[in-house]
Design an enzyme around this catalytic site. Structure first.
Site, PDB file in Angstrom:
ATOM      1  N   GLY A  24       0.591  -1.062  -0.107  1.00  0.00           N
ATOM      2  CA  GLY A  24      -0.140   0.312   0.082  1.00  0.00           C
ATOM      3  C   GLY A  24       0.467   1.491   0.446  1.00  0.00           C
ATOM      4  N   ASP A  25       1.818   1.538   0.648  1.00  0.00           N
ATOM      5  CA  ASP A  25       2.884   2.113   0.886  1.00  0.00           C
ATOM      6  C   ASP A  25       3.463   2.432  -0.522  1.00  0.00           C
ATOM      7  OD1 ASP A  25       3.864   0.930   3.708  1.00  0.00           O
ATOM      8  OD2 ASP A  25       2.318   2.064   3.195  1.00  0.00           O
TER       9      ASP A  25
HETATM   10  N1  LIG Z   1      -1.018 -10.551  -4.182  1.00  0.00           N
HETATM   11  C1  LIG Z   1      -1.371  -9.417  -4.788  1.00  0.00           C
HETATM   12  N2  LIG Z   1      -1.028  -9.448  -6.557  1.00  0.00           N
HETATM   13  C2  LIG Z   1      -0.909  -7.699  -7.609  1.00  0.00           C
HETATM   14  N3  LIG Z   1      -0.816  -6.958  -6.395  1.00  0.00           N
HETATM   15  C3  LIG Z   1      -1.490  -6.864  -5.705  1.00  0.00           C
HETATM   16  C4  LIG Z   1      -0.880  -7.783  -4.586  1.00  0.00           C
HETATM   17  N4  LIG Z   1      -1.086  -7.296  -3.136  1.00  0.00           N
HETATM   18  C5  LIG Z   1      -1.409  -6.172  -3.320  1.00  0.00           C
HETATM   19  N5  LIG Z   1      -1.026  -5.849  -4.751  1.00  0.00           N
HETATM   20  C6  LIG Z   1      -1.355  -3.785  -5.230  1.00  0.00           C
HETATM   21  O1  LIG Z   1      -0.865  -3.860  -4.135  1.00  0.00           O
HETATM   22  C7  LIG Z   1      -1.851  -2.968  -3.521  1.00  0.00           C
HETATM   23  C8  LIG Z   1      -2.094  -2.472  -2.303  1.00  0.00           C
HETATM   24  O2  LIG Z   1      -2.183  -3.849  -1.454  1.00  0.00           O
HETATM   25  P1  LIG Z   1      -3.285  -3.279  -0.164  1.00  0.00           P
HETATM   26  O3  LIG Z   1      -4.408  -3.345  -0.608  1.00  0.00           O
HETATM   27  O4  LIG Z   1      -2.639  -4.916   0.221  1.00  0.00           O
HETATM   28  O5  LIG Z   1      -2.134  -2.155   0.340  1.00  0.00           O
HETATM   29  P2  LIG Z   1      -2.278  -2.324   2.068  1.00  0.00           P
HETATM   30  O6  LIG Z   1      -3.328  -3.092   2.211  1.00  0.00           O
HETATM   31  O7  LIG Z   1      -2.579  -0.670   2.231  1.00  0.00           O
HETATM   32  O8  LIG Z   1      -0.394  -2.812   1.807  1.00  0.00           O
HETATM   33  P3  LIG Z   1       0.345  -2.298   3.242  1.00  0.00           P
HETATM   34  O9  LIG Z   1      -0.570  -1.976   4.915  1.00  0.00           O
HETATM   35  O10 LIG Z   1       0.879  -3.263   3.577  1.00  0.00           O
HETATM   36  O11 LIG Z   1       1.204  -1.530   3.087  1.00  0.00           O
HETATM   37  C9  LIG Z   1      -3.106  -3.250  -4.521  1.00  0.00           C
HETATM   38  O12 LIG Z   1      -4.375  -2.436  -4.674  1.00  0.00           O
HETATM   39  C10 LIG Z   1      -2.042  -3.661  -5.435  1.00  0.00           C
HETATM   40  O13 LIG Z   1      -2.312  -2.903  -6.910  1.00  0.00           O
HETATM   41  O1  LIG Z   2       1.104   0.083  12.678  1.00  0.00           O
HETATM   42  P1  LIG Z   2       1.130   1.268  10.823  1.00  0.00           P
HETATM   43  O2  LIG Z   2       1.598   1.881  11.147  1.00  0.00           O
HETATM   44  O3  LIG Z   2      -0.458   0.616  10.550  1.00  0.00           O
HETATM   45  O4  LIG Z   2       1.890  -0.373   9.973  1.00  0.00           O
HETATM   46  C1  LIG Z   2       3.283  -0.293  10.557  1.00  0.00           C
HETATM   47  C2  LIG Z   2       3.386  -0.829   9.390  1.00  0.00           C
HETATM   48  O5  LIG Z   2       2.906  -2.846   9.206  1.00  0.00           O
HETATM   49  O6  LIG Z   2       3.317  -0.480   7.825  1.00  0.00           O
HETATM   50  C3  LIG Z   2       4.925  -0.889   7.443  1.00  0.00           C
HETATM   51  C4  LIG Z   2       3.876  -1.617   6.313  1.00  0.00           C
HETATM   52  O7  LIG Z   2       2.737  -1.025   5.152  1.00  0.00           O
HETATM   53  C5  LIG Z   2       5.323  -2.077   7.905  1.00  0.00           C
HETATM   54  O8  LIG Z   2       6.944  -1.466   7.102  1.00  0.00           O
HETATM   55  C6  LIG Z   2       5.100  -1.670   9.263  1.00  0.00           C
HETATM   56  O9  LIG Z   2       6.014  -2.420  10.378  1.00  0.00           O
END
Ligand SMILES: Nc1ncnc2c1ncn2[C@@H]1O[C@H](COP(=O)(O)OP(=O)(O)OP(=O)(O)O)[C@@H](O)[C@H]1O
Ligand SMILES: O=P(O)(O)OC[C@@]1(O)O[C@H](CO)[C@@H](O)[C@@H]1O
Length: 299
Positions: A250-251
Site C-alpha cells: 500500500g505504501d
Molecule cells: N497479491 C497481489 N497481487 C498483485 N498485486 C497486489 C497484491 N497485493 C497487493 N497488490 C497491489 O498493491 C496494492 C496495495 O495493496 P494492499 O491493498 O494490500 O495495500 P495495504 O493493505 O495498504 O498494504 P500495506 O498496509 O501492507 O502497505 C494493491 O491495490 C495492488 O495493486
Molecule cells: O502499525 P502501522 O503503522 O499501521 O503499520 C506498520 C507497518 O506494518 O506498515 C508498514 C507496511 O505498510 C511496515 O513497514 C510496518 O511494520
C-alpha cells in the site's frame, strides 16, 4: 518537496517458518530485517522512482538509531525528532503460508516532542506535499493527524493521509488531497464489510462527501479503485506475479501514485501505483525500479 511523517517507524523483522504453531517453539528458516513504517516506505519507493523526499517522525533508542541510519543509507534526507526514552518498535512479520503481523505500540511521544515536530512542519512551503502514513502510539490522541492539518491550514500544502479509523475520519474536515484506505479499512470506518466495486465506490463517495478530495482504495489482489476529485471512478486491475511479501504494498502504491501525478493524469498515477504495489508484493522487500517498469508495461 515531499515530506513523509512516520510517527511510529519500525524495524520490520520478517521471519519465514514452515508451519507456525501458536503456543509452541517454532523455528524460522530465513529472516530479513527492513527499516520500515508507512511513511518511510513511501519515501523509499519515491526514491526508487527518482523523487526526493524528507522523512520526518519520531525515533527512539538503538532501534531508532538503526532506522535513521538505514533510511539515510538509502540516500533519503531525514529530520526525525529524537525521543529521550523508549525505543522504536520492532514489528514481526511471520511468513508461514499466510502472512501474520505483530506490530508493536512504539515509544511514548510527549508534548514537547510533538511541539518539536510542529516546528519542523513550519518549514513547509506552499506547493509542498505532506504524507501522514501509519499508526500512532496508543498514548497519543486520535486527533493527532487532524492537529497537523489544522497547523498547516494557512499554507497551500498537498496533504496525503494513509491511516485508519478516527485517525483518518478526523482529518476529512480539512479536505485532504488524497487518502488511501484499503477496502477493509474503508468498510471498518462504516462498520460494514465491502465486497463489490460498486459497494466500495459508494463508500468512497461517502468519504468524499465528508471532505476527502481523492479517495484511493486499494484491494490487494483485487486491484484498486480511485474516486477522483471530479467524481470520476477509475478501476485498475492487478499485475500478475508470485507473491513473496506484500508488506508495504500500500505504501508503494501511494508512492507510485504520487510519482505518477508528477508527469501524468490520474489514470497514469493509478497505473504506476499499481505497478509499484505489485512490484513490492512480488519481492522480498520494497519495489525496485526495474520491476516497477516491467510491470507497468503490462498494465
Ligand atoms: N497479491 C497481489 N497481487 C498483485 N498485486 C497486489 C497484491 N497485493 C497487493 N497488490 C497491489 O498493491 C496494492 C496495495 O495493496 P494492499 O491493498 O494490500 O495495500 P495495504 O493493505 O495498504 O498494504 P500495506 O498496509 O501492507 O502497505 C494493491 O491495490 C495492488 O495493486
Ligand atoms: O502499525 P502501522 O503503522 O499501521 O503499520 C506498520 C507497518 O506494518 O506498515 C508498514 C507496511 O505498510 C511496515 O513497514 C510496518 O511494520
Amino acid at each position: 518537496m515531499i515530506y513523509t511523517v512516520t510517527f511510529n517507524p519500525a524495524i520490520d523483522y520478517v521471519v519465514h517458518t514452515d508451519a507456525m504453531q501458536v503456543g509452541m517453539v517454532n523455528r524460522s528458516h530465513t529472516e530479513e530485517i527492513y527499516y520500515g513504517g508507512k511513511g518511510i516506505n513511501v519515501s523509499m519507493v519515491l526514491k526508487e522512482l527518482g523523487l526526493e523526499s524528507r522523512a520526518l517522525g519520531f525515533v527512539a533508542g538503538f532501534t531508532g538509531a538503526a532506522i535513521e541510519k538505514g533510511v539515510q543509507a538509502k540516500g533519503i534526507a531525514t529530520d526525525f525528532v529524537h525521543l529521550q526514552e523508549g525505543f522504536s518498535r520492532i514489528n514481526v512479520k511471520i511468513k508461514s503460508g499466510e502472512e501474520t503481523e505483530l506490530n508493536g505500540q512504539g515509544p511514548v511521544i510527549g508534548a514537547e516532542a510533538v511541539a518539536e515536530l510542529f516546528r519542523k512542519l513550519d518549514k513547509l512551503r506552499d506547493g509542498d506535499t505532506i504524507v501522514l502514513a501509519g499508526s500512532i502510539p496508543s498514548t497519543m490522541p486520535s486527533d493527532t493527524y487532524e492537529k497537523i492539518l489544522a497547523h498547516l491550514k494557512g499554507k497551500q500544502i498537498r496533504t496525503v493521509v494513509d491511516a485508519t479509523k478516527d485517525l483518518l475520519k478526523n482529518v476529512l474536515q480539512y479536505q485532504p488531497f488524497l487518502i488511501k484506505p484499503n477496502h477493509y479499512e474503508l468498510g471498518e470506518l462504516f462498520e460494514v464489510t465491502l465486497h463489490s466495486h460498486s459497494e466500495i465506490e459508494a463508500y468512497a463517495r461517502k468519504l468524499q462527501e465528508m471532505g476527502a478530495r481523492n479517495v484511493l482504495v486499494s484491494m490487494a489482489e483485487q486491484g484498486a479503485l480511485l474516486l477522483d476529485e471530479a467524481g470520476i471512478c477509475h478501476i485498475c486491475g492487478v499485475c500478475q506475479g508470485t507473491v513473496k511479501n506484500s508488506v508495504g504494498a500500500g505504501d508503494s502504491m501511494l508512492a507510485g501514485f504520487l510519482a505518477g501525478l508528477e508527469t501524468g493524469d490520474y489514470t497514469d498515477a493509478l497505473k504506476l501505483g499499481t505497478a509499484a504495489g505489485g512490484a513490492t508484493t512480488f519481492s522480498e522487500s520494497l519495489a525496485e525500479r526495474a520491476e516497477i517498469d516491467r510491470l507497468l508495461l503490462r498494465l
